[in-house]
Design a protein around this motif. Structure first.
Motif, PDB file in Angstrom:
ATOM      1  N   LEU B 215     -10.406 -15.336 -12.611  1.00  0.00           N
ATOM      2  CA  LEU B 215     -11.469 -16.172 -12.049  1.00  0.00           C
ATOM      3  C   LEU B 215     -11.137 -16.568 -10.612  1.00  0.00           C
ATOM      4  N   SER B 216      -9.856 -16.829 -10.348  1.00  0.00           N
ATOM      5  CA  SER B 216      -9.464 -17.187  -8.977  1.00  0.00           C
ATOM      6  C   SER B 216      -9.626 -15.991  -8.049  1.00  0.00           C
ATOM      7  N   ALA B 217      -9.204 -14.820  -8.526  1.00  0.00           N
ATOM      8  CA  ALA B 217      -9.340 -13.619  -7.697  1.00  0.00           C
ATOM      9  C   ALA B 217     -10.813 -13.361  -7.393  1.00  0.00           C
ATOM     10  N   ALA B 218     -11.661 -13.542  -8.420  1.00  0.00           N
ATOM     11  CA  ALA B 218     -13.099 -13.317  -8.222  1.00  0.00           C
ATOM     12  C   ALA B 218     -13.627 -14.221  -7.121  1.00  0.00           C
ATOM     13  N   THR B 219     -13.222 -15.489  -7.170  1.00  0.00           N
ATOM     14  CA  THR B 219     -13.711 -16.464  -6.190  1.00  0.00           C
ATOM     15  C   THR B 219     -13.226 -16.098  -4.788  1.00  0.00           C
ATOM     16  N   ALA B 220     -11.939 -15.745  -4.692  1.00  0.00           N
ATOM     17  CA  ALA B 220     -11.390 -15.402  -3.377  1.00  0.00           C
ATOM     18  C   ALA B 220     -12.069 -14.147  -2.820  1.00  0.00           C
ATOM     19  N   TYR B 221     -12.315 -13.164  -3.677  1.00  0.00           N
ATOM     20  CA  TYR B 221     -12.950 -11.924  -3.217  1.00  0.00           C
ATOM     21  C   TYR B 221     -14.379 -12.176  -2.728  1.00  0.00           C
ATOM     22  N   TYR B 222     -15.004 -13.236  -3.226  1.00  0.00           N
ATOM     23  CA  TYR B 222     -16.349 -13.537  -2.745  1.00  0.00           C
ATOM     24  C   TYR B 222     -16.300 -14.371  -1.469  1.00  0.00           C
ATOM     25  N   LYS B 267      11.001  -7.350 -25.375  1.00  0.00           N
ATOM     26  CA  LYS B 267      11.510  -8.061 -24.193  1.00  0.00           C
ATOM     27  C   LYS B 267      11.568  -7.110 -23.003  1.00  0.00           C
ATOM     28  N   VAL B 268      12.007  -5.870 -23.270  1.00  0.00           N
ATOM     29  CA  VAL B 268      12.125  -4.911 -22.165  1.00  0.00           C
ATOM     30  C   VAL B 268      10.746  -4.641 -21.556  1.00  0.00           C
ATOM     31  N   VAL B 269       9.758  -4.429 -22.443  1.00  0.00           N
ATOM     32  CA  VAL B 269       8.392  -4.201 -21.942  1.00  0.00           C
ATOM     33  C   VAL B 269       7.959  -5.390 -21.086  1.00  0.00           C
ATOM     34  N   ALA B 270       8.214  -6.600 -21.601  1.00  0.00           N
ATOM     35  CA  ALA B 270       7.765  -7.811 -20.901  1.00  0.00           C
ATOM     36  C   ALA B 270       8.448  -7.929 -19.539  1.00  0.00           C
ATOM     37  N   ILE B 271       9.756  -7.646 -19.500  1.00  0.00           N
ATOM     38  CA  ILE B 271      10.485  -7.803 -18.238  1.00  0.00           C
ATOM     39  C   ILE B 271      10.026  -6.747 -17.231  1.00  0.00           C
ATOM     40  N   VAL B 272       9.946  -5.501 -17.697  1.00  0.00           N
ATOM     41  CA  VAL B 272       9.553  -4.421 -16.778  1.00  0.00           C
ATOM     42  C   VAL B 272       8.163  -4.700 -16.208  1.00  0.00           C
ATOM     43  N   ASP B 273       7.252  -5.107 -17.093  1.00  0.00           N
ATOM     44  CA  ASP B 273       5.889  -5.342 -16.614  1.00  0.00           C
ATOM     45  C   ASP B 273       5.784  -6.612 -15.765  1.00  0.00           C
ATOM     46  N   SER B 274       6.691  -7.566 -15.995  1.00  0.00           N
ATOM     47  CA  SER B 274       6.676  -8.755 -15.130  1.00  0.00           C
ATOM     48  C   SER B 274       7.032  -8.361 -13.699  1.00  0.00           C
ATOM     49  N   ILE B 275       7.926  -7.404 -13.572  1.00  0.00           N
ATOM     50  CA  ILE B 275       8.262  -6.927 -12.224  1.00  0.00           C
ATOM     51  C   ILE B 275       7.090  -6.079 -11.698  1.00  0.00           C
ATOM     52  N   ALA B 276       6.508  -5.287 -12.612  1.00  0.00           N
ATOM     53  CA  ALA B 276       5.386  -4.430 -12.193  1.00  0.00           C
ATOM     54  C   ALA B 276       4.172  -5.246 -11.777  1.00  0.00           C
ATOM     55  N   MET B 277       4.173  -6.531 -12.091  1.00  0.00           N
ATOM     56  CA  MET B 277       3.059  -7.389 -11.673  1.00  0.00           C
ATOM     57  C   MET B 277       2.881  -7.390 -10.162  1.00  0.00           C
ATOM     58  N   VAL B 278       3.929  -6.960  -9.489  1.00  0.00           N
ATOM     59  CA  VAL B 278       3.832  -6.884  -8.031  1.00  0.00           C
ATOM     60  C   VAL B 278       2.656  -5.973  -7.610  1.00  0.00           C
ATOM     61  N   ILE B 279       2.287  -5.023  -8.483  1.00  0.00           N
ATOM     62  CA  ILE B 279       1.190  -4.100  -8.110  1.00  0.00           C
ATOM     63  C   ILE B 279      -0.156  -4.837  -8.020  1.00  0.00           C
ATOM     64  N   PRO B 280      -0.627  -5.449  -9.148  1.00  0.00           N
ATOM     65  CA  PRO B 280      -1.901  -6.174  -8.986  1.00  0.00           C
ATOM     66  C   PRO B 280      -1.828  -7.333  -8.002  1.00  0.00           C
ATOM     67  N   VAL B 281      -0.678  -8.013  -7.969  1.00  0.00           N
ATOM     68  CA  VAL B 281      -0.570  -9.168  -7.081  1.00  0.00           C
ATOM     69  C   VAL B 281      -0.711  -8.723  -5.627  1.00  0.00           C
ATOM     70  N   MET B 282       0.041  -7.695  -5.247  1.00  0.00           N
ATOM     71  CA  MET B 282      -0.002  -7.279  -3.847  1.00  0.00           C
ATOM     72  C   MET B 282      -1.312  -6.554  -3.519  1.00  0.00           C
ATOM     73  N   ALA B 283      -1.885  -5.860  -4.504  1.00  0.00           N
ATOM     74  CA  ALA B 283      -3.190  -5.221  -4.246  1.00  0.00           C
ATOM     75  C   ALA B 283      -4.195  -6.304  -3.854  1.00  0.00           C
ATOM     76  N   PHE B 284      -4.151  -7.418  -4.566  1.00  0.00           N
ATOM     77  CA  PHE B 284      -5.070  -8.522  -4.279  1.00  0.00           C
ATOM     78  C   PHE B 284      -4.742  -9.162  -2.927  1.00  0.00           C
ATOM     79  N   LEU B 285      -3.461  -9.477  -2.740  1.00  0.00           N
ATOM     80  CA  LEU B 285      -3.109 -10.231  -1.533  1.00  0.00           C
ATOM     81  C   LEU B 285      -3.292  -9.395  -0.265  1.00  0.00           C
ATOM     82  N   ILE B 286      -2.885  -8.117  -0.330  1.00  0.00           N
ATOM     83  CA  ILE B 286      -3.045  -7.265   0.854  1.00  0.00           C
ATOM     84  C   ILE B 286      -4.527  -7.195   1.222  1.00  0.00           C
TER      85      ILE B 286
END
Ligand code: HEM
Lengths: 84, 457
Positions: B215-222, B267-286
């Motif tokens: 919801l926050s991303a939606a608002t910022a994108y608008y 746990k491994v899936v969770a940790i790996v994907d927590s680091i991989a969160m950099v993809i959606p986060v940076m896609a949004f921020l960039i």
């Protein structure tokens, strides 16, 4: 036994996600991306005044606050992990 | 008065207005509960034997009201404004919208009464008892239905990324809320044993990842392209970020359980994907920051834009911190300590809360056709919150590290309390600042919606 329950949820999620993605692909949601960039601009708001120096300084201030918070986090974490 | 504010408009935006008020009013209650709880950490005997003011009851009231009373309605307020506009149509049903607002507020009142009276299911973010759970799920389904029918009636073929995010947030929350609250077990609202913890944190993390974040991303994108008067840097990148968020965020709930005997692969899936969160986060921020490049002056001129842009900076901080905290070596120190509370406040207040407020201040002049009652009050609120959140981050990070280190070294809990006392005092005073900011905001929003012709902002 909880695996069947979780698996059903995962598979349902994958199915719905896949279907929506397929619909998006077929209905041209990924085409015409150039025009899509402008969609939010349709009802442009009030004209803003000229940029003020004060405004710039305020934003720089926010950035420095943010930066200070990150640096404090890193410094304290480094200290906690390696020096104490 | 600016041209577009006087443009005749047949839409009433009643639902958007209702959610504006809901958010502004509950922000005061939510922050007051937080403030009293913070004071109790400094002076535990303050409220004596008043049971409904016990810390253990105030905390869930504070947390759930911030999530479901202040931030989510604030973000929905702007969504109810921009979704129909992006689709070049009217909202499917304002009446249905009003029904959802009434139901929503009844659920919130019931939440305060029941949690205050000690009726709780005792699972974090899922404390509410069954009838309230049903009400919340129903509300999300109704909201999704309203948006989905608006999409169906659209005149614009392409769904802008904000619309994708809003639709996903509402339907996914309806599902994960029902799942996470084990709604088919009305008495306990829980499974048993470890599967319950896994399910709870799957849901718990989705409250941030599949409700507040989209919801926050939606608002910022608008708002950011509008305020900057420039097209989005890349719509393709935004869609990539959207799908990456859906795929990755759903896997990381178990990073809340790294100290718990859940299966290692999870746990491994969770940790790996927590680091991989950099993809959606940076896609949004960039995307947002490139759209705003060279336009900081314009952002500063618009109080809504200013809140939203600051929220994106906070998103950067919370995500970096989050990815760090998902590493087991780091979490051995930070888990269960104030550090996590610091992270929670940057995320929920600094990122999603800031963007929610930005959405309100951006939307209100457009749905009333009048300028804000007071730009000054909004600016004041902005600075109070920025200082409050930055202060929280620093104070809670320090006291979290003191706690984490001491506990790791086998120190007992009570011996650390004197060491963190001063930080708790600062924390309570920053809480006061944020509570006062919420009063200023509520007054401003109320006057803007109802009573005034407003100063020229
Ligand atoms: C890349 C993004 C993020 C990652 C990897 C991440 C990671 C984490 C981790 C590992 C924890 C658990 C810490 C522990 O218990 O030791 C946590 C807690 C938390 N996170 Fe995040 N986070 C992210 C973004 C966010 C955002 C955007 C929000 C808010 C909108 C948020 C809100 C919270 C909250 C409220 C908690 C506290 C949960 C509790 O009550 O224990 N996080 N996060």
């Amino acid at each position: 036994m909880y695996y069947p329950f979780f698996l059903t949820y995962i598979l349902t999620g994958l199915f719905i996600g896949g279907t929506v993605f397929y619909w998006a692909l077929k209905s041209g949601q990924f085409s015409d991306q150039q025009r899509a960039r402008f969609l939010a601009l349709e009802d442009i708001g009030p004209q803003a005044g000229p940029t003020s120096m004060r405004g710039r300084y305020q934003l720089y201030f926010i950035f420095s606050l943010a930066l200070a918070a990150i640096l404090a986090s890193i410094a304290l974490l480094g200290y906690a992990l390696f020096f104490s | 008065m600016p041209e577009n504010l006087t443009r005749p408009n047949t839409a009433t935006y009643l639902t958007a207005k209702g959610f504006c008020l809901t958010s502004a009013a509950w922000m005061m209650v939510a922050t007051l509960a937080g403030l009293v709880a913070a004071i109790e950490l400094v002076a535990p005997d303050l409220t004596g034997n008043i049971t409904w003011l016990l810390f253990s009851r105030l905390r869930p009231i504070h947390v759930n009201l911030v999530l479901f009373g202040f931030v989510t309605p604030g973000l929905l307020a702007s969504a109810f404004y921009f979704v129909p506009r992006l689709l070049r149509t009217q909202l499917y049903s304002e009446k249905l919208g009003i029904v959802t607002i009434v139901l929503w507020n009844i659920a919130l009142i019931a939440l305060v009464i029941t949690l205050g009276a000690g009726f709780t299911q005792g699972r974090e973010y899922a404390e509410m008892i069954w009838p309230i759970d049903v009400g919340i799920v129903l509300v999300f389904i109704l909201i999704f239905f309203n948006f989905a029918m608006t999409v169906k009636n659209r005149k614009e073929k392409i769904l802008y990324v904000s619309v994708w995010y809003v639709l996903a947030a509402t339907i996914l929350t309806a599902c994960t809320y029902a799942m996470g609250n084990v709604i088919w077990q009305p008495d306990s609202g829980a499974l048993s044993g470890i599967p319950d913890a896994i399910l709870l944190w799957f849901y718990g993390h989705n409250v941030f990842g599949l409700l507040l974040t989209p919801l926050s991303a939606a608002t910022a994108y608008y708002i950011i392209p509008q305020v900057c008067r420039s097209p989005l840097y890349s719509h393709t990148l935004s869609l990539l970020g959207f799908w990456a968020l859906i795929v990755i965020y759903t896997h990381i709930g178990t990073h809340h359980l790294l100290q718990v005997p859940v299966p290692t692969w999870l746990k491994v899936v969770a940790i790996v994907d927590s680091i991989a969160m950099v993809i959606p986060v940076m896609a949004f921020l960039i995307n947002i920051w490139y759209t705003a490049r060279g336009k900081l002056g314009l952002i500063h001129e618009d109080i809504g834009g200013k809140f939203v842009f600051t929220g994106t900076v906070m998103y950067f901080i919370v995500s970096i911190r989050g990815s760090m905290m998902s590493l087991p070596d780091v979490q051995r120190v930070t888990h269960f300590s104030h550090w996590v509370v610091g992270h929670a406040h940057v995320g929920v207040l600094g990122f999603a809360g800031m963007i929610a407020l930005g959405g309100l201040y951006f939307t209100i002049p457009r749905i009333t056709g009048k300028p804000l009652f007071s730009r000054f009050l909004a600016d004041l609120q902005f600075w109070m919150i920025v200082i409050g959140v930055a202060g929280f981050t620093i104070v809670l990070t320090i006291s979290g590290l003191i706690q984490g280190n001491a506990w790791l070294n086998g120190e007992t809990v009570y011996r650390i309390l004197p060491q963190i006392h001063i930080y708790n005092v600062v924390r309570a005073s920053l809480g006061l600042l944020i509570f006062l900011a919420s009063i200023a905001g509520c007054y401003n929003i109320f006057r803007s919606l109802f009573l005034t012709s407003g100063e020229n902002s």
